[in-house]
Design a protein around this motif. Structure first.
Motif, PDB file in Angstrom:
ATOM      1  N   ALA A  55       0.823  -1.216   0.000  1.00 36.97           N
ATOM      2  CA  ALA A  55       0.000   0.000   0.000  1.00 36.97           C
ATOM      3  C   ALA A  55       0.854   1.262   0.000  1.00 36.97           C
ATOM      4  CB  ALA A  55      -0.947  -0.017   1.190  1.00 36.97           C
ATOM      5  N   ASP A  56       1.806   1.374   0.904  1.00 39.25           N
ATOM      6  CA  ASP A  56       2.639   2.572   0.995  1.00 39.25           C
ATOM      7  C   ASP A  56       3.397   2.833  -0.295  1.00 39.25           C
ATOM      8  OD1 ASP A  56       1.741   2.875   3.550  1.00 39.25           O
ATOM      9  OD2 ASP A  56       3.535   2.033   4.500  1.00 39.25           O
ATOM     10  N   TYR A  57       3.847   1.783  -0.934  1.00 40.99           N
ATOM     11  CA  TYR A  57       4.680   1.935  -2.128  1.00 40.99           C
ATOM     12  C   TYR A  57       3.815   2.276  -3.349  1.00 40.99           C
ATOM     13  CZ  TYR A  57       7.934  -0.116   1.117  1.00 40.99           C
ATOM     14  OH  TYR A  57       8.705  -0.344   2.233  1.00 40.99           O
ATOM     15  N   LYS A  58       2.578   1.826  -3.352  1.00 39.29           N
ATOM     16  CA  LYS A  58       1.664   2.223  -4.422  1.00 39.29           C
ATOM     17  C   LYS A  58       1.338   3.721  -4.323  1.00 39.29           C
ATOM     18  CE  LYS A  58      -0.643  -2.226  -5.169  1.00 39.29           C
ATOM     19  NZ  LYS A  58      -1.925  -2.970  -5.086  1.00 39.29           N
ATOM     20  N   VAL A  59       1.172   4.233  -3.112  1.00 37.17           N
ATOM     21  CA  VAL A  59       0.911   5.668  -2.912  1.00 37.17           C
ATOM     22  C   VAL A  59       2.106   6.490  -3.382  1.00 37.17           C
ATOM     23  CG1 VAL A  59       0.553   7.453  -1.177  1.00 37.17           C
ATOM     24  CG2 VAL A  59      -0.713   5.303  -1.040  1.00 37.17           C
ATOM     25  N   GLU A  60       3.293   6.044  -3.039  1.00 32.60           N
ATOM     26  CA  GLU A  60       4.499   6.775  -3.450  1.00 32.60           C
ATOM     27  C   GLU A  60       4.638   6.782  -4.964  1.00 32.60           C
ATOM     28  OE1 GLU A  60       9.353   6.609  -2.747  1.00 32.60           O
ATOM     29  OE2 GLU A  60       8.009   5.352  -1.536  1.00 32.60           O
ATOM     30  N   LEU A  61       4.319   5.688  -5.589  1.00 32.26           N
ATOM     31  CA  LEU A  61       4.391   5.617  -7.054  1.00 32.26           C
ATOM     32  C   LEU A  61       3.369   6.559  -7.681  1.00 32.26           C
ATOM     33  CD1 LEU A  61       5.426   4.374  -9.671  1.00 32.26           C
ATOM     34  CD2 LEU A  61       3.783   2.494  -9.355  1.00 32.26           C
ATOM     35  N   ALA A  62       2.158   6.586  -7.154  1.00 32.63           N
ATOM     36  CA  ALA A  62       1.127   7.474  -7.696  1.00 32.63           C
ATOM     37  C   ALA A  62       1.534   8.939  -7.540  1.00 32.63           C
ATOM     38  CB  ALA A  62      -0.205   7.209  -7.010  1.00 32.63           C
ATOM     39  N   GLN A  63       2.200   9.266  -6.455  1.00 33.26           N
ATOM     40  CA  GLN A  63       2.617  10.644  -6.214  1.00 33.26           C
ATOM     41  C   GLN A  63       3.628  11.116  -7.253  1.00 33.26           C
ATOM     42  OE1 GLN A  63       4.308  11.217  -2.357  1.00 33.26           O
ATOM     43  NE2 GLN A  63       4.485  13.435  -2.574  1.00 33.26           N
ATOM     44  N   VAL A  64       4.638  10.307  -7.536  1.00 39.90           N
ATOM     45  CA  VAL A  64       5.651  10.735  -8.507  1.00 39.90           C
ATOM     46  C   VAL A  64       5.086  10.705  -9.922  1.00 39.90           C
ATOM     47  CG1 VAL A  64       7.611  10.087  -7.044  1.00 39.90           C
ATOM     48  CG2 VAL A  64       6.597   8.380  -8.570  1.00 39.90           C
ATOM     49  N   GLN A  65       4.134   9.833 -10.188  1.00 38.32           N
ATOM     50  CA  GLN A  65       3.493   9.837 -11.502  1.00 38.32           C
ATOM     51  C   GLN A  65       2.690  11.137 -11.696  1.00 38.32           C
ATOM     52  OE1 GLN A  65       1.292   6.159 -11.316  1.00 38.32           O
ATOM     53  NE2 GLN A  65       2.840   5.031 -12.505  1.00 38.32           N
ATOM     54  N   GLY A  66       2.033  11.615 -10.626  1.00 40.71           N
ATOM     55  CA  GLY A  66       1.293  12.879 -10.710  1.00 40.71           C
ATOM     56  C   GLY A  66       2.216  14.049 -10.958  1.00 40.71           C
ATOM     57  N   GLN A  67       3.373  14.052 -10.318  1.00 44.14           N
ATOM     58  CA  GLN A  67       4.324  15.124 -10.549  1.00 44.14           C
ATOM     59  C   GLN A  67       4.795  15.155 -12.002  1.00 44.14           C
ATOM     60  OE1 GLN A  67       7.370  14.377  -7.654  1.00 44.14           O
ATOM     61  NE2 GLN A  67       6.181  15.225  -5.942  1.00 44.14           N
ATOM     62  N   ASP A  80      10.453   5.221 -11.798  1.00 45.53           N
ATOM     63  CA  ASP A  80      11.147   3.930 -11.901  1.00 45.53           C
ATOM     64  C   ASP A  80      11.582   3.434 -10.524  1.00 45.53           C
ATOM     65  OD1 ASP A  80      10.791   4.068 -14.623  1.00 45.53           O
ATOM     66  OD2 ASP A  80      12.806   4.846 -15.043  1.00 45.53           O
ATOM     67  N   ALA A  81      12.089   4.373  -9.703  1.00 44.68           N
ATOM     68  CA  ALA A  81      12.527   3.985  -8.352  1.00 44.68           C
ATOM     69  C   ALA A  81      11.350   3.522  -7.503  1.00 44.68           C
ATOM     70  CB  ALA A  81      13.248   5.154  -7.684  1.00 44.68           C
ATOM     71  N   ALA A  82      10.226   4.260  -7.598  1.00 43.42           N
ATOM     72  CA  ALA A  82       9.041   3.877  -6.823  1.00 43.42           C
ATOM     73  C   ALA A  82       8.485   2.542  -7.296  1.00 43.42           C
ATOM     74  CB  ALA A  82       7.984   4.967  -6.928  1.00 43.42           C
ATOM     75  N   ALA A  83       8.502   2.342  -8.621  1.00 42.70           N
ATOM     76  CA  ALA A  83       8.027   1.068  -9.167  1.00 42.70           C
ATOM     77  C   ALA A  83       8.935  -0.079  -8.729  1.00 42.70           C
ATOM     78  CB  ALA A  83       7.959   1.142 -10.685  1.00 42.70           C
ATOM     79  N   LEU A  84      10.238   0.188  -8.652  1.00 39.85           N
ATOM     80  CA  LEU A  84      11.184  -0.836  -8.205  1.00 39.85           C
ATOM     81  C   LEU A  84      10.930  -1.188  -6.748  1.00 39.85           C
ATOM     82  CD1 LEU A  84      13.611  -2.533  -9.112  1.00 39.85           C
ATOM     83  CD2 LEU A  84      15.103  -0.684  -8.316  1.00 39.85           C
ATOM     84  N   GLN A  85      10.718  -0.169  -5.912  1.00 38.84           N
ATOM     85  CA  GLN A  85      10.418  -0.425  -4.507  1.00 38.84           C
ATOM     86  C   GLN A  85       9.117  -1.217  -4.368  1.00 38.84           C
ATOM     87  OE1 GLN A  85      13.506   0.278  -3.224  1.00 38.84           O
ATOM     88  NE2 GLN A  85      12.413   1.058  -1.430  1.00 38.84           N
ATOM     89  N   LEU A  86       8.152  -0.902  -5.216  1.00 44.60           N
ATOM     90  CA  LEU A  86       6.889  -1.645  -5.195  1.00 44.60           C
ATOM     91  C   LEU A  86       7.103  -3.100  -5.586  1.00 44.60           C
ATOM     92  CD1 LEU A  86       3.816  -1.703  -4.868  1.00 44.60           C
ATOM     93  CD2 LEU A  86       3.636  -0.960  -7.267  1.00 44.60           C
ATOM     94  N   SER A  87       7.979  -3.329  -6.557  1.00 43.79           N
ATOM     95  CA  SER A  87       8.243  -4.720  -6.983  1.00 43.79           C
ATOM     96  C   SER A  87       8.921  -5.522  -5.886  1.00 43.79           C
ATOM     97  CB  SER A  87       9.093  -4.732  -8.250  1.00 43.79           C
ATOM     98  OG  SER A  87      10.418  -4.274  -7.989  1.00 43.79           O
ATOM     99  N   TYR A  88       9.686  -4.825  -5.022  1.00 45.69           N
ATOM    100  CA  TYR A  88      10.374  -5.525  -3.944  1.00 45.69           C
ATOM    101  C   TYR A  88       9.401  -6.035  -2.878  1.00 45.69           C
ATOM    102  CZ  TYR A  88      14.822  -3.742  -5.744  1.00 45.69           C
ATOM    103  OH  TYR A  88      15.912  -3.463  -6.523  1.00 45.69           O
ATOM    104  N   THR A  89       8.178  -5.584  -2.911  1.00 50.49           N
ATOM    105  CA  THR A  89       7.199  -6.118  -1.953  1.00 50.49           C
ATOM    106  C   THR A  89       6.858  -7.574  -2.265  1.00 50.49           C
ATOM    107  OG1 THR A  89       5.333  -5.296  -3.264  1.00 50.49           O
ATOM    108  CG2 THR A  89       6.214  -3.843  -1.555  1.00 50.49           C
ATOM    109  N   GLN A  90       7.168  -8.024  -3.466  1.00 50.54           N
ATOM    110  CA  GLN A  90       7.057  -9.440  -3.817  1.00 50.54           C
ATOM    111  C   GLN A  90       8.454 -10.062  -3.702  1.00 50.54           C
ATOM    112  OE1 GLN A  90       5.231  -9.754  -7.711  1.00 50.54           O
ATOM    113  NE2 GLN A  90       3.198  -9.855  -6.800  1.00 50.54           N
ATOM    114  N   ILE A  91       8.637 -10.914  -2.730  1.00 53.44           N
ATOM    115  CA  ILE A  91       9.943 -11.536  -2.488  1.00 53.44           C
ATOM    116  C   ILE A  91      10.014 -12.824  -3.309  1.00 53.44           C
ATOM    117  CG2 ILE A  91      11.486 -12.478  -0.744  1.00 53.44           C
ATOM    118  CD1 ILE A  91      10.077 -10.746   1.303  1.00 53.44           C
TER     119      ILE A  91
END
Length: 401
Positions: free
Chosen positions: A125-137, A191-202
């Motif tokens: 959840a937290d990483y999806k919010v961060e990704l949406a924020q940078v996409q909006g910027q 890209d960084a936020a998407a990478l962090q989001l991908s790390y939620t799947q181990i």
């Protein structure tokens, strides 16, 4: 009777007993038989008189029952024996690269997994919010860039008509370039936020077998935690590390440099069962001066997982094949002050000692370099009562019905 007379009486009694034993000993034969009578000695008779009656039935004077085996001629593998430890080629501690609650685990302890297989899920959840924020910027900067580019086109036309200053035109061009750079920075943040989001799947970094789980679902885990989530040990292929004395190094190096793959056999602790076979892959680059040994590594396919990580095994390194070697079982070889020897049976069915010069050993057989030839009969059982020139009785095994 005085004390001085007692020894004389005892001595006289002892003399009478010895005389009676001599005359009544059952070794004398009647003169009619032609054999020497009492007090006479046969030619070659041992000191102390003739053998007592019944000696013919004495089991210690009868032929010794033995089992024999013929020395064979076969191709014998020249082996170097050592002890080794099964070592995985890769062992990985699976860690989370992001922090968050552990939502779900998708594996069973001890399960075999493949590289890339999903093992666990961190709350994203937290990483999806961060990704949406940078996409909006980024979207915001794209809109500003579009407006700035339109203004730049108008300024270019006005510049041609000399209705605006050059400074205003240059400022607009700088704004367009600034917004393009901001968009690139936004894309990097996405890209960084998407990478962090991908790390939620181990996911499993390598193929192998899992160990025991260290964290249960529901726990809040930290990034790069020292305890990790679980370990993965590569079990196929797998390696065995063993050592050989430096005195055998030249023999191994010569065979290894020849280019032929040297086979290595792994046996169980009791050396009663061969577990699997592999190939020698590596020699260490230096001898251990403390032990005078060199480390070697062999690799095994281990498809059926015959070998287990950190297992102790007996290793047999095959360095050559000795063709047409005279061989006998190791159990037939005896060790004495003059060296190694065997009892062999001569043409008169008597046991004789043969000193041997032994060679390579292979699976219970030993090569005889000097002392025997193929076909010689060697005693395998019944060795305890043998001596040179002792007559033997060869026992044949009953045929199997």
């Amino acid at each position: 009777m005085s004390l001085l007379k007692k020894p004389v009486v005892l001595a006289a009694g002892l003399a009478v007993a010895i005389a009676a034993l001599y005359w009544f000993w059952p070794s004398a034969e009647p003169a009619a038989t032609g054999k020497p009578g009492a007090g006479q000695k046969q030619a070659g008779q041992r000191p102390g008189g003739p053998r007592p009656a019944g000696a013919a039935n004495n089991p210690w004077a009868m032929p010794v029952p033995v089992r024999v085996i013929e020395a064979g001629s076969t191709d014998l593998k020249v082996q170097i024996k050592a002890i080794g430890t099964v070592t995985p080629l890769n062992t990985v501690l699976v860690q989370s690269r992001v922090a968050g609650p552990l939502q779900q685990v998708f594996f069973e302890e001890g399960q075999k997994v493949e590289a890339g297989q999903l093992l666990a899920q961190i709350d994203p959840a937290d990483y999806k919010v961060e990704l949406a924020q940078v996409q909006g910027q980024k979207e915001q900067n794209i809109a500003l860039l579009k407006s700035a580019e339109q203004d730049l086109e108008r300024f270019a036309k006005l510049k041609e008509q000399n209705t605006i200053a050059a400074q205003q035109m240059n400022a607009q061009q700088a704004l367009v370039s600034q917004l393009k750079g901001a968009i690139k920075s936004n894309q990097a943040a996405i890209d960084a936020a998407a990478l962090q989001l991908s790390y939620t799947q181990i996911k499993a970094p390598i193929s192998g077998r899992l160990g025991l789980r260290a964290v249960d679902p529901g726990n809040l885990i930290q990034a790069n935690s020292a305890e990790g989530l679980v370990t993965i040990t590569q079990s196929s292929p797998i390696a065995v590390v063993f050592t050989i004395p430096e005195t055998q190094l030249q023999q191994v190096r010569t065979a290894f440099r020849a280019g032929a793959a040297l086979s290595v056999e792994a046996w169980d602790r009791a050396e009663q069962m061969q577990l699997t076979s592999g190939t020698l892959t590596t020699l260490d680059n230096q001898i251990d001066i403390a032990t005078g040994t060199l480390k070697l590594k062999a690799e095994f396919a281990n498809q059926n997982e015959e070998l287990f990580p950190n297992q102790f095994v007996n290793v047999r390194l095959n360095v050559a094949v000795q063709s047409g070697a005279v061989t006998i079982p190791q159990d037939a070889v005896q060790y004495g002050a003059q060296g190694t020897y065997v009892y062999m049976i001569d043409d008169n069915n008597k046991a004789q000692i043969r000193l041997l010069k032994l060679g390579a050993v292979d699976n219970g057989l030993v090569a005889v370099e000097e002392g025997l030839k193929a076909g010689d009969k060697v005693v395998l059982e019944g060795l305890d009562r043998l001596r040179p020139d002792r007559e033997v009785e060869v026992i044949q095994d009953a045929p199997k019905g």
